[in-house]
Write a protein that holds these residues in place. Structure first.
Motif, short mmCIF file in Angstrom:
data_model
loop_
_atom_site.label_atom_id
_atom_site.label_comp_id
_atom_site.label_asym_id
_atom_site.label_seq_id
_atom_site.Cartn_x
_atom_site.Cartn_y
_atom_site.Cartn_z
N LYS A 10 0.88 -1.22 -0.04
CA LYS A 10 -0.05 -0.04 -0.01
C LYS A 10 0.89 1.08 -0.01
N TYR A 12 0.60 5.60 -0.85
CA TYR A 12 -0.21 6.76 -1.30
C TYR A 12 0.64 7.94 -1.29
N LYS A 19 -4.85 12.71 0.43
CA LYS A 19 -4.20 11.78 0.02
C LYS A 19 -4.59 11.09 -1.29
N ARG A 21 -4.81 7.46 -3.29
CA ARG A 21 -4.33 6.02 -3.14
C ARG A 21 -3.72 5.59 -4.58
N ASP A 24 -2.98 0.08 -3.60
CA ASP A 24 -3.85 -0.03 -2.33
C ASP A 24 -4.10 -1.58 -2.55
N ASP A 25 -3.34 -2.22 -1.40
CA ASP A 25 -3.55 -3.76 -1.14
C ASP A 25 -3.19 -4.40 -2.39
#
Length: 84
Positions: A10, A12, A19, A21, A24-25
């Motif tokens: 992750k 950002y 922020k 992203r 993301d994961d």
């Protein structure tokens, strides 16, 4: 054991508006002899994933979580000199 293992990555970007992203994961693994390609629309984070994996990030990018293991070594535990 995979040659490259990326787990729950992750990252950002911090901007004046808040922020963003970018990664993301993200999780994947690549075995020896395999190839992996990232495909997607412009601005979906392909380059951000690559730069995050290599720790080549601009000043406003922050790795929030995740683990990247290359050939059994957690590269986020290495110093900048060891990365070089």
């Amino acid at each position: 054991m995979p040659l490259l293992n990326v787990d729950s990555l992750k990252m950002y970007y911090e901007t004046l508006r808040g922020k963003v992203r970018a990664v993301d994961d993200v999780s994947f693994s690549v075995e020896e002899g395999e190839a992996l390609g990232l495909a997607g629309e412009s601005g979906c984070g392909k380059s951000s994933v690559a730069c995050t994996l290599l720790r080549l990030l601009p000043w406003n990018a922050k790795i929030l979580s995740g683990k990247v293991v290359l050939d059994g070594v957690d590269i986020y535990s290495l110093s900048e000199e060891e990365m070089r």
